[in-house]
Design a protein around this motif. Structure first.
Motif, short mmCIF file in Angstrom:
data_model
loop_
_atom_site.label_atom_id
_atom_site.label_comp_id
_atom_site.label_asym_id
_atom_site.label_seq_id
_atom_site.Cartn_x
_atom_site.Cartn_y
_atom_site.Cartn_z
N ARG A 263 -38.40 -0.77 29.39
CA ARG A 263 -38.63 -1.75 28.24
C ARG A 263 -37.63 -2.93 28.33
O ARG A 263 -36.45 -2.42 28.61
CB ARG A 263 -38.78 -1.17 26.97
N ALA B 234 -32.59 6.10 19.01
CA ALA B 234 -33.30 5.12 19.86
C ALA B 234 -32.93 3.43 19.65
O ALA B 234 -32.68 2.60 20.26
CB ALA B 234 -34.60 5.44 20.41
N PHE C 135 -41.75 1.26 25.52
CA PHE C 135 -41.55 1.60 26.84
C PHE C 135 -42.84 1.62 27.53
O PHE C 135 -43.85 2.40 26.94
CB PHE C 135 -40.80 2.88 27.11
N VAL D 193 -37.75 11.12 33.24
CA VAL D 193 -38.25 11.84 31.79
C VAL D 193 -39.31 12.83 32.14
O VAL D 193 -40.36 12.46 32.89
CB VAL D 193 -39.07 10.67 30.88
N LEU E 263 -39.40 5.28 32.83
CA LEU E 263 -39.92 4.55 31.84
C LEU E 263 -39.14 3.09 31.79
O LEU E 263 -37.74 3.39 32.05
CB LEU E 263 -39.71 5.03 30.60
N PHE F 276 -35.49 4.53 31.79
CA PHE F 276 -35.17 5.96 31.77
C PHE F 276 -35.81 6.63 33.13
O PHE F 276 -36.87 6.22 33.50
CB PHE F 276 -35.69 6.75 30.63
N ARG G 86 -35.78 8.83 17.03
CA ARG G 86 -36.15 7.49 16.88
C ARG G 86 -35.25 6.60 16.21
O ARG G 86 -34.79 5.45 16.70
CB ARG G 86 -37.31 7.25 15.63
N TRP H 98 -40.93 7.41 23.37
CA TRP H 98 -40.67 6.16 24.13
C TRP H 98 -41.76 5.07 24.31
O TRP H 98 -41.54 3.92 24.23
CB TRP H 98 -40.31 6.74 25.64
N HIS H 99 -43.17 5.69 24.47
CA HIS H 99 -44.20 4.67 24.27
C HIS H 99 -44.43 3.87 22.89
O HIS H 99 -44.76 2.96 23.05
CB HIS H 99 -45.63 5.44 24.87
#
Length: 159
Positions: free
Chosen positions: A157, A96, A132, A116, A155, A113, A93, A127-128
């Motif tokens: 965002r 990221a 994302f 994934v 993915l 991405f 995290r 990611w969600h």
């Protein structure tokens, strides 16, 4: 602390990448990839690579690059890996979030991405949670060594 990777980080980065590559569960890389090839890939001239340090050692690493050239160069792409002993402690995290800041500073307007592995539940959850959206699914695109053919997710965002 997250900082740019340097060549002297090679052994520490390899200690993180080797188990990931050998397991063959999350990256579409040759499971027999050599140390030199893996480091050339991760530290390649087309990307900026970083390491996350803690406890006096490297606990994670990521790279940042343009997802595409030309008209797609405003969208970033990243790869992340955390040392097996450091998983579940927020390092992915932190990397990221660092990558979002770094990407914005470099002029990127979004992050994508491309591949994934859908069975990588911790990554998909992260990611969600970080905003994302799954914008694509490629059926049976990845041959997982234990689960067989699984889907790959695309993915995206905005930054």
């Amino acid at each position: 602390m997250i900082r740019p990777a340097v060549r002297q980080d090679g052994a520490a980065i390899w200690a993180i990448l080797e188990p990931v590559i050998r397991a063959g569960e999350t990256y579409a890389l040759d499971r027999d990839m050599s140390r030199d090839d893996a480091l050339a890939y991760w530290l390649g001239p087309d990307r900026a690579s970083f390491v996350a340090e803690g406890e006096g050692r490297v606990l994670g690493t990521y790279y940042l690059r343009a997802n595409q050239a030309g008209g797609g160069a405003h969208v970033a792409n990243c790869g992340y890996a955390t040392h097996p002993e450091a998983r579940g402690r927020g390092i992915a995290r932190a990397m990221a979030e660092h990558s979002f800041t770094e990407a914005r500073a470099r002029g990127f307007r979004a992050m994508q991405f491309n591949f994934v592995v859908s069975s990588n539940a911790p990554a998909v959850r992260l990611w969600h949670a970080l905003g994302f959206a799954t914008v694509g699914r490629v059926p049976e695109a990845f041959e997982h060594p234990a689960q067989g053919l699984v889907d790959a997710l695309v993915l995206y965002r905005p930054l």
